[in-house]
Design an enzyme around this catalytic site. Structure first.
Site, PDB file in Angstrom:
ATOM      1  N   TYR A 146      77.705 111.703  94.867  1.00 44.80           N
ATOM      2  CA  TYR A 146      79.143 111.527  95.025  1.00 44.80           C
ATOM      3  C   TYR A 146      79.675 110.444  94.087  1.00 44.80           C
ATOM      4  CZ  TYR A 146      83.366 109.880  97.492  1.00 44.80           C
ATOM      5  OH  TYR A 146      84.620 109.459  97.821  1.00 44.80           O
ATOM      6  N   ASP A 231      73.295 108.813 104.523  1.00 46.99           N
ATOM      7  CA  ASP A 231      74.700 109.169 104.674  1.00 46.99           C
ATOM      8  C   ASP A 231      74.740 110.580 105.250  1.00 46.99           C
ATOM      9  OD1 ASP A 231      77.287 110.066 104.349  1.00 46.99           O
ATOM     10  OD2 ASP A 231      77.552 109.191 102.365  1.00 46.99           O
ATOM     11  N   ILE A 233      77.481 112.203 106.733  1.00 43.41           N
ATOM     12  CA  ILE A 233      78.857 112.485 107.114  1.00 43.41           C
ATOM     13  C   ILE A 233      79.193 113.975 107.120  1.00 43.41           C
ATOM     14  CG2 ILE A 233      79.592 110.258 106.237  1.00 43.41           C
ATOM     15  CD1 ILE A 233      80.991 111.704 103.949  1.00 43.41           C
ATOM     16  N   LYS A 270      84.726 114.451 107.629  1.00 43.17           N
ATOM     17  CA  LYS A 270      84.325 115.777 107.165  1.00 43.17           C
ATOM     18  C   LYS A 270      84.047 116.733 108.322  1.00 43.17           C
ATOM     19  CE  LYS A 270      84.509 113.908 103.130  1.00 43.17           C
ATOM     20  NZ  LYS A 270      85.664 114.133 102.247  1.00 43.17           N
TER      21      LYS A 270
END
Length: 485
Positions: A146, A231, A233, A270
């Site tokens: 990202y 992570d 998410i 998300k």
């Protein structure tokens, strides 16, 4: 003359000057609208989940007491509006912990006392970076990753991100050799590595990490005595097999691992589609990290009104069960339409089963296998095809020609327009100077031949659309303030 501003104020650490954000600026200056601006730029660079908003809106209408801004909820206004400490409402932490368990199939348990809130996953990432590393030290991050990680984790903390190079030859799988290679390069450069950051499911790949990869990553970090940050998410955006596996499950199966080195980042941006609520979560198995992060959360607390609403919503088991199932179904259907229509004009994408995007392979449309050629193609797509897709180089991809295209932030009619534009572009590209085959190694990137593109496709007007999947189009805000895209 003495410098009047700080180094942070005048440096480029935000990363705004990149193709990732330039695409947003192109959209901002010329946003698509079906009637007011039908030739404008369509936003396909935004990883936002709008496909199941009708469920949330229905719940909000049926539960007015969850908001202190309604007649039914106004009696709670005084208690919610006054000062609250940075631990957060107990009912909020309990509800988030239970939701995290539900998303992971109730195979693990989370302690609400370890839930630390933050202003979105952006704040959670930075807070963890402050807790785990000093300026000049580094985290390893598998590529592609990202783009805003460079901003979130390094801009104000002063730490470094070092790439773990992953390649298309094995579908960008993280390998032990790649981890060791990245770690050794850091050692040779006298850079102290403090941890490994994994994104599971992956943004931008849309793939989930399997048990073997997670176990190897856990063993790697434990053996090096460095931190493992996961992570997670996108954990509830999985729409087909294989299932999502949390690092929380892996450590249960490895009781001898050092849990104090394990940390999870989560948010509701998300999975539920609530980026505007700025609900980020840090879950650390390290008491010192939990305590320090909670103190730091004072700089980015979740509003009490948001905590109040979220606690009520996430405590509704019937709603959550329905939402998770239907959201997964709708994401899978939308992903299927996009991938199939891309394939009809010879555009392939990485096989994926999660996320709000797909990793599109345009290597065959490059004039040569260079990142300069990738940027040339990207400029054509943004400025002429009028689609904001994100080039792989902005994700630190090691190979040119890959692009992230988002599919869940628009209604079906807008997706149809975008696909028609892609089809038209590929047809017009027939016969241009493009390469004949993709390389099997980065050494071949300079090859330059001709490609005959498979142009068989059906009319997009025949796509069957389901009315319940519609979501109203609304202009997106500036990329300078929107986070975790």
């Amino acid at each position: 003359m003495d410098q009047l501003l700080s180094k942070i104020a005048i440096n480029d650490g935000h990363g705004e000057n990149s193709a990732f954000f330039d695409g947003w600026k192109a959209y901002d200056s010329d946003p698509y609208h079906p009637t007011q601006n039908p030739d404008g730029v369509i936003q396909m660079g935004l990883a936002e989940n709008q496909l199941s908003f009708d469920f949330v809106e229905e719940w909000v209408r049926n539960n007015p007491k969850a908001s202190i801004c309604t007649e039914q909820g106004a009696n709670d206004f005084r208690d919610i509006a006054i000062f609250q400490d940075y631990h957060g409402f107990p009912e909020f932490r309990n509800a988030v912990a239970r939701f995290m368990e539900k998303v992971r199939g109730n195979r693990v348990r989370f302690d609400p006392d370890r839930i630390v809130m933050s202003g979105g996953a952006t704040g959670a990432q930075e807070t963890l970076a402050f807790c785990l590393a000093d300026p000049g030290e580094a985290l390893l991050v598998p590529t592609p990753y990202y783009p805003a990680n460079d901003r979130d984790l390094t801009w104000r903390t002063g730490i470094k991100l070092l790439p773990v190079i992953c390649e298309s030859s094995n579908n960008f799988k993280i390998t032990s050799s790649a981890l060791e290679s990245a770690y050794n390069k850091a050692q040779e450069s006298n850079i102290k590595v403090k941890g490994l950051l994994l994104n599971n499911p992956s943004n931008p790949l849309g793939t989930v990490l399997d048990k073997q990869t997670l176990t190897e990553s856990l063993n790697f970090t434990n053996n090096k005595n460095i931190h493992l940050i996961c992570d997670e998410i996108y954990s509830a955006t999985v729409f087909s097999k294989p299932d999502f596996i949390s690092i929380a499950e892996i450590i249960e199966e490895n009781p001898n691992c050092n849990r104090e080195l394990i940390h999870i980042v989560y948010s509701l941006s998300k999975d539920l589609g609530f980026p505007g609520f700025r609900v980020g979560i840090i879950y650390s198995y390290n008491d010192s990290v939990t305590n320090c992060a909670r103190k730091m959360s004072s700089f980015g607390l979740v509003s009490t009104q948001t905590q109040h609403l979220i606690a009520s919503m996430l405590s509704d088991e019937v709603f959550l069960d329905r939402f998770i199932v239907e959201s997964s179904k709708r994401l899978g259907n939308r992903h299927s339409v996009l991938v199939k229509e891309l394939a009809r004009v010879g555009i392939e994408s990485l096989k994926s089963n999660a996320g709000l995007y797909c990793w599109m392979d345009l290597r065959r449309l490059l004039k040569e296998f260079t990142f300069e050629a990738e940027m040339e193609l990207w400029r054509v797509i943004v400025n002429e095809v009028k689609l904001n897709v994100s080039p792989g180089s902005s994700f630190h991809c090691s190979e040119p020609g890959w692009f992230r295209v988002c599919f869940a932030n628009m209604d079906d009619e807008t997706l149809m327009v975008a696909l028609k534009r892609i089809h038209k572009f590929v047809i017009q590209s027939k016969g241009i100077n493009v390469v004949n085959e993709v390389p099997n190694s980065r050494k071949q990137y300079r090859r330059n031949n001709k490609l005959e593109i498979n142009l068989s496709f059906r009319r997009l007007d025949g796509i069957m659309m389901e009315p319940h999947k519609m979501s109203p189009h609304s202009p997106m805000s500036s990329p300078l303030v929107r986070a975790r895209t």
